[in-house]
Design a protein around this motif. Structure first.
Motif, PDB file in Angstrom:
ATOM      1  N   SER A 152     -45.291  46.510 -22.827  1.00 29.92           N
ATOM      2  CA  SER A 152     -44.511  47.289 -21.958  1.00 29.92           C
ATOM      3  C   SER A 152     -44.584  47.151 -20.671  1.00 29.92           C
ATOM      4  CB  SER A 152     -45.060  48.787 -22.092  1.00 29.92           C
ATOM      5  OG  SER A 152     -46.468  49.060 -21.428  1.00 29.92           O
ATOM      6  N   ARG A 153     -45.233  46.072 -20.192  1.00 29.38           N
ATOM      7  CA  ARG A 153     -45.133  45.769 -18.667  1.00 29.38           C
ATOM      8  C   ARG A 153     -44.555  44.424 -18.355  1.00 29.38           C
ATOM      9  NH1 ARG A 153     -48.092  49.467 -15.940  1.00 29.38           N
ATOM     10  NH2 ARG A 153     -47.918  48.227 -14.157  1.00 29.38           N
ATOM     11  N   LYS A 154     -43.613  44.457 -17.074  1.00 29.70           N
ATOM     12  CA  LYS A 154     -43.283  43.331 -16.551  1.00 29.70           C
ATOM     13  C   LYS A 154     -44.024  42.654 -15.549  1.00 29.70           C
ATOM     14  CE  LYS A 154     -39.398  40.677 -16.598  1.00 29.70           C
ATOM     15  NZ  LYS A 154     -38.765  40.056 -17.693  1.00 29.70           N
ATOM     16  N   ASP A 155     -44.791  41.936 -15.937  1.00 24.37           N
ATOM     17  CA  ASP A 155     -45.723  41.259 -14.771  1.00 24.37           C
ATOM     18  C   ASP A 155     -45.457  39.967 -14.423  1.00 24.37           C
ATOM     19  OD1 ASP A 155     -47.530  43.461 -14.826  1.00 24.37           O
ATOM     20  OD2 ASP A 155     -48.532  42.854 -16.543  1.00 24.37           O
ATOM     21  N   GLU A 161     -43.873  51.318 -19.195  1.00 20.31           N
ATOM     22  CA  GLU A 161     -44.849  50.824 -18.264  1.00 20.31           C
ATOM     23  C   GLU A 161     -46.367  51.733 -18.296  1.00 20.31           C
ATOM     24  OE1 GLU A 161     -44.294  48.278 -15.771  1.00 20.31           O
ATOM     25  OE2 GLU A 161     -42.573  47.884 -16.691  1.00 20.31           O
ATOM     26  N   GLN A 194     -50.338  48.130 -23.801  1.00 19.50           N
ATOM     27  CA  GLN A 194     -49.781  47.909 -22.427  1.00 19.50           C
ATOM     28  C   GLN A 194     -49.269  46.509 -22.397  1.00 19.50           C
ATOM     29  OE1 GLN A 194     -53.441  47.694 -19.541  1.00 19.50           O
ATOM     30  NE2 GLN A 194     -52.065  48.709 -17.987  1.00 19.50           N
ATOM     31  N   SER A 249     -50.129  52.535 -18.406  1.00 17.40           N
ATOM     32  CA  SER A 249     -51.274  52.387 -17.218  1.00 17.40           C
ATOM     33  C   SER A 249     -52.360  51.938 -18.306  1.00 17.40           C
ATOM     34  CB  SER A 249     -51.670  53.453 -16.641  1.00 17.40           C
ATOM     35  OG  SER A 249     -51.939  54.462 -17.284  1.00 17.40           O
ATOM     36  N   ASP A 272     -41.186  42.782 -22.693  1.00 12.61           N
ATOM     37  CA  ASP A 272     -41.308  44.066 -21.972  1.00 12.61           C
ATOM     38  C   ASP A 272     -40.500  44.914 -22.331  1.00 12.61           C
ATOM     39  OD1 ASP A 272     -41.577  46.079 -20.000  1.00 12.61           O
ATOM     40  OD2 ASP A 272     -40.145  44.983 -18.652  1.00 12.61           O
TER      41      ASP A 272
END
Length: 447
Positions: free
Chosen positions: A373-376, A410, A370, A412, A401
């Motif tokens: 893969s995520r742009k936070d 993205e 996770q 979950s 990311d």
């Protein structure tokens, strides 16, 4: 040369030919030829031995990703440089066979596998899914990343976070299909589907979405695919099932089928079900599994001329997907299968998570999927073909990311992708009198 293992099929001539094709694809760079041999980080893959053409197609995108990663330095874990390789094992087209294949991979030291390819293999036949690959992953300390198992039930499995996928759940597809039909005032439908995990998952998800929007499901009819009652689906007449499907003259027939759909369309034509419609003919609605060469070549034209469907699709206008198509075309690999991009992404995600975890262990890698893969926040965005950029950032302790060729990924916290694109399509008669897929619109989902 990028390593390639052929698992248990060394004595199978057709499989040797397939392996030779893929080894040729990997090639050798001049820089690699001057280096001492590096240890391999083997990634498993569950494939179908009986279908050589499909297996070549499945492996092509995987080997392409591995070649690019290896050409850009491979992985460096605990100071040791590794080359990625793939070890393919035959799932024997059954949950039991797939679990046995996973055991062979685990016995050989593999800790991460691309797969399973089918929802049935992931979920098995038992109501509690205990015989499926996904819930047996813990037994073999195996991380699984599927690019094509789409059943909604996979999301809620208590799989210790060992089953992930780079293709969305059928919940998304069902909602898009339901909204498409309702927007056209097509409110009366019947379902015909395979009596296995994928078919039931599709039917249940669509029914829930369609009825919530005010639609009516007139009939939901399954047919056996186990071999216990039906020895050959290509010869089975489907007459009892079709009589129930057409009993109330639905406006749309949704068919969750694979190669047997060609036979189904021929039985619809032979029994002349369309003649009962005095005004508008019924529409036939399918999914990504429906449009096979078997259907296009052997299906009944008077039926498939009314066929439409919905499928997950890469963004054809995205330049990185264009690059991917170019790489595959240059290597003379067919990417007609719409999960090829998701398979490439599965390899890249596994490699990036392993690099970030600085580990080859399944339990360590799963914790980073996770994260990569995520742009936070201020993560560095990387794309397909940018392994050198990704690896440098990860070795420096920075976050990345990964935006893939199949979409933004993205993940979950349940291991599902949460953004993407779907294509609404129809079959039309093309040049030479052959039916082809014609996209009519695209529908985004997620944030």
């Amino acid at each position: 040369m990028t390593p390639f293992s052929i698992g248990r099929w060394e004595r199978t001539p057709a499989w040797i030919a397939c392996a030779a094709l893929l080894v040729a694809l990997t090639g050798c760079s001049s820089s690699e030829s001057d280096e001492p041999d590096r240890p391999e980080f083997e990634v498993g893959m569950l494939v179908e031995q009986d279908s050589l053409t499909y297996t070549q197609q499945e492996l092509g995108a995987v080997v392409m990703a591995m070649r690019q990663i290896n050409d850009d330095g491979g992985l460096t874990i605990d100071g040791v440089d590794y080359l990625l390789s793939v070890k393919a094992e035959d799932h024997q087209s059954s949950p039991a066979g797939a679990v046995e294949a996973m055991k062979r991979l685990s016995d050989g030291g593999v800790t991460a596998t691309i797969g399973p390819p089918w929802s049935w293999l992931a979920l098995g036949d038992e109501a509690d899914h205990s015989d499926g690959v996904s819930l047996n992953a813990r037994k073999y300390d195996m991380l699984l990343v599927s690019s094509s198992a789409t059943a909604p039930a996979i999301t809620d499995l208590e799989d210790d976070d060992l089953q992930w996928r780079t293709i969305p759940s059928d919940i998304v597809e069902a909602d898009i299909a339901a909204q498409e039909l309702l927007s056209r005032d097509l409110t009366r439908v019947a379902l015909l589907f395979r009596d296995e995990a994928w078919g039931h998952g599709q039917a249940d998800a669509f029914t829930a979405a369609f009825e919530a929007g005010g639609g009516q499901v007139l009939a939901a009819v399954d047919y056996d695919v186990s071999g216990e009652e039906v020895e050959d689906l290509s010869a089975y007449d489907f007459d009892a099932e079709l009589a129930a499907v057409f009993a109330d003259q639905p406006q749309v027939v949704l068919m969750y089928s694979f190669d047997e759909l060609a036979q189904i369309t021929n039985r619809i034509a032979a029994n002349d079900y369309l003649s009962a419609y005095t005004e508008e003919p019924p529409r036939f609605f399918g999914t990504e599994g429906s449009v096979t060469s078997q259907l296009l070549v052997n299906g009944a034209p008077e039926v498939i001329q009314y066929m439409e469907g919905v499928s997950p699709t890469p963004n054809e206008e995205d330049s990185y997907y264009g690059d991917f198509k170019g790489w595959m075309t240059a290597a003379e690999l067919n990417i007609a299968d719409n999960t090829a991009a998701a398979r490439y992404d599965a390899v890249f995600c596994l490699a990036a998570a392993a690099q970030k975890a600085n580990s080859r262990k399944a339990d360590d890698i799963k914790l980073e999927l996770q994260a990569i893969s995520r742009k936070d926040g201020d993560e560095l965005t990387v794309h397909a073909g940018e392994w050198k950029k990704a690896k440098a950032a990860l070795l420096a302790g920075d976050d990345i990311d990964y935006d893939g060729v199949s979409g933004r990924i993205e993940f979950s916290d349940r291991g599902d992708v949460t953004t993407g694109l779907y294509s609404i399509w129809r079959l039309v008669l093309g040049k030479g009198g052959k039916f082809v897929i014609e996209p009519t619109k695209t529908v985004p989902y997620g944030d």
